[in-house]
Enzyme design. Structure first.
Site, PDB file in Angstrom:
ATOM      1  N   HIS A 146      -4.773   8.429   1.146  1.00 37.49           N
ATOM      2  CA  HIS A 146      -4.038   9.594   1.638  1.00 37.49           C
ATOM      3  C   HIS A 146      -4.871  10.862   1.729  1.00 37.49           C
ATOM      4  CE1 HIS A 146       0.146   7.697   0.756  1.00 37.49           C
ATOM      5  NE2 HIS A 146      -0.374   7.324   1.901  1.00 37.49           N
TER       6      HIS A 146
ATOM      7  N   ASP B  73       4.494   7.381   4.779  1.00 35.43           N
ATOM      8  CA  ASP B  73       4.388   8.598   3.963  1.00 35.43           C
ATOM      9  C   ASP B  73       4.310   9.874   4.796  1.00 35.43           C
ATOM     10  OD1 ASP B  73       4.376   7.253   1.346  1.00 35.43           O
ATOM     11  OD2 ASP B  73       2.443   6.473   2.004  1.00 35.43           O
TER      12      ASP B  73
ATOM     13  N   PHE C 262       5.138   0.425  -2.995  1.00 33.94           N
ATOM     14  CA  PHE C 262       5.570   1.763  -2.603  1.00 33.94           C
ATOM     15  C   PHE C 262       6.256   1.752  -1.242  1.00 33.94           C
ATOM     16  CE2 PHE C 262       1.728   1.877  -5.205  1.00 33.94           C
ATOM     17  CZ  PHE C 262       2.180   2.602  -6.289  1.00 33.94           C
TER      18      PHE C 262
ATOM     19  N   SER D 205     -11.252  -0.012   4.992  1.00 31.96           N
ATOM     20  CA  SER D 205     -10.689   0.031   6.337  1.00 31.96           C
ATOM     21  C   SER D 205     -11.782   0.253   7.384  1.00 31.96           C
ATOM     22  CB  SER D 205      -9.676   1.176   6.367  1.00 31.96           C
ATOM     23  OG  SER D 205      -9.204   1.406   7.657  1.00 31.96           O
TER      24      SER D 205
ATOM     25  N   GLY E 187      -7.751   0.380  -5.230  1.00 34.05           N
ATOM     26  CA  GLY E 187      -6.790   1.458  -5.453  1.00 34.05           C
ATOM     27  C   GLY E 187      -7.170   2.753  -4.768  1.00 34.05           C
TER      28      GLY E 187
ATOM     29  N   GLY F 233      -3.846  -1.123   3.683  1.00 38.46           N
ATOM     30  CA  GLY F 233      -3.210  -0.743   2.428  1.00 38.46           C
ATOM     31  C   GLY F 233      -2.132  -1.736   2.051  1.00 38.46           C
TER      32      GLY F 233
HETATM   33  N1  SAH Z   1       1.612  -0.969   1.485  1.00 36.27           N
HETATM   34  C1  SAH Z   1       1.659  -1.057   0.035  1.00 36.27           C
HETATM   35  C2  SAH Z   1       1.146   0.186  -0.669  1.00 36.27           C
HETATM   36  C3  SAH Z   1      -0.276   0.557  -0.361  1.00 36.27           C
HETATM   37  S1  SAH Z   1      -0.957   1.673  -1.566  1.00 36.27           S
HETATM   38  C4  SAH Z   1       3.077  -1.401  -0.423  1.00 36.27           C
HETATM   39  O1  SAH Z   1       3.911  -1.805   0.407  1.00 36.27           O
HETATM   40  O2  SAH Z   1       3.360  -1.303  -1.600  1.00 36.27           O
HETATM   41  C5  SAH Z   1      -2.470   2.082  -0.798  1.00 36.27           C
HETATM   42  C6  SAH Z   1      -3.512   0.974  -0.821  1.00 36.27           C
HETATM   43  O3  SAH Z   1      -4.549   1.372   0.053  1.00 36.27           O
HETATM   44  C7  SAH Z   1      -4.182   0.701  -2.175  1.00 36.27           C
HETATM   45  O4  SAH Z   1      -3.992  -0.640  -2.553  1.00 36.27           O
HETATM   46  C8  SAH Z   1      -5.667   1.013  -1.944  1.00 36.27           C
HETATM   47  O5  SAH Z   1      -6.550   0.092  -2.575  1.00 36.27           O
HETATM   48  C9  SAH Z   1      -5.784   0.913  -0.439  1.00 36.27           C
HETATM   49  N2  SAH Z   1      -6.833   1.753   0.137  1.00 36.27           N
HETATM   50  C10 SAH Z   1      -7.029   3.074  -0.036  1.00 36.27           C
HETATM   51  N3  SAH Z   1      -8.063   3.515   0.693  1.00 36.27           N
HETATM   52  C11 SAH Z   1      -8.539   2.426   1.362  1.00 36.27           C
HETATM   53  C12 SAH Z   1      -9.615   2.231   2.288  1.00 36.27           C
HETATM   54  N4  SAH Z   1     -10.399   3.244   2.666  1.00 36.27           N
HETATM   55  N5  SAH Z   1      -9.834   0.987   2.760  1.00 36.27           N
HETATM   56  C13 SAH Z   1      -9.042  -0.050   2.362  1.00 36.27           C
HETATM   57  N6  SAH Z   1      -7.998   0.081   1.506  1.00 36.27           N
HETATM   58  C14 SAH Z   1      -7.752   1.305   1.006  1.00 36.27           C
HETATM   59 MG    MG Z   2       2.655   4.502   1.371  1.00 31.27          MG
END
Ligand code: SAH
Ligand code: MG
Length: 205
Positions: free
Chosen positions: A139, A165, A15, A119, A70, A41
């Site tokens: 998000h 985003d 993304f 995180s 995810g 992420g």
């Molecule tokens: N940066 C990526 C897109 C990230 S999508 C790209 O370039 O395509 C968001 C990601 O954040 C997902 O893989 C999800 O597993 C992760 N995520 C969501 N909440 C999270 C959290 N609390 N701790 C760690 N990872 C998280």
């Molecule tokens: Mg994003």
């Protein structure tokens, strides 16, 4: 100066817009010669590859934090669900296999430290100053706040906080990322450098 990006970068699921990836490269190269980068992420590693290529070019590394289960929108039945990334045995999403394969295929294994954890857990005992932090995790308001509070304070003076985003118009997307972008500026610790597409770049004063 431009650097060679991995040949597989455009075929990696993800993304991140190319111009946004290019911005990550520029700022990581500017700030990470003496300090590592960290992203929250990673998903299948698209942003990781931009950051890793940049870090490798200046002799640095990127920590890639993702539980690989995810976000809300990746779960079964949701808008961005990808059944290929569903582990039917665990009955959970699992993007880590795909992530590792993509990093290995790009030849960037030695520039990436995957941290498979939430995180908040990864941030809990963190002490290493960071040249660049890229926030692109969950998000929800709670997830974005946890990412901001967990990681922004580790950006070294002169380093960059990148937040993905940003949607000024609420009809185009959730407001949690832009809220932390505003919060960072209101804190007096960061100043906005630029916004490229939906990627905000802030400099730690
Ligand atoms: N940066 C990526 C897109 C990230 S999508 C790209 O370039 O395509 C968001 C990601 O954040 C997902 O893989 C999800 O597993 C992760 N995520 C969501 N909440 C999270 C959290 N609390 N701790 C760690 N990872 C998280
Ligand atoms: Mg994003």
């Amino acid at each position: 100066m431009t650097i060679a990006l991995p040949a597989n970068i455009d075929s990696v699921k993800g993304f991140l817009d190319k111009e946004e990836g290019q911005a990550l490269v520029e700022y990581a190269r500017a700030a990470c010669a003496k300090l590592p980068a960290l992203e929250v992420g990673s998903y299948c590693g698209k942003s990781t590859l931009y950051l890793a290529a940049a870090c490798q070019s200046v002799g640095s590394i990127v920590y890639a934090v993702d539980h690989h289960r995810g976000s809300e929108e990746h779960q079964p039945g949701e808008e961005y669900h990808d059944p290929v990334l569903f582990d039917s045995q665990a009955q959970k999403m699992d993007s880590f296999r795909e992530f590792r394969a993509n990093i290995d295929a790009a030849g960037l294994t030695d520039s990436v430290v995957p941290i498979v954890a939430t995180s908040a857990v990864a941030a809990k005992m963190w002490q290493t100053p960071l040249g660049l932090v890229f926030i692109d995790g969950g998000h929800s308001e709670a997830a974005a706040q946890a990412d901001y509070h967990g990681w922004a304070r580790h950006v070294a003076p002169g380093g960059f906080l990148a937040i993905h985003d940003l949607f000024p118009n609420p009809e185009e997307g959730g407001q949690a990322p832009i809220n932390i972008w505003r919060q960072a500026q209101a804190s007096g610790l960061f100043e906005s450098v630029e916004v490229r597409k939906t990627l905000g770049i802030l400099r730690r004063i």
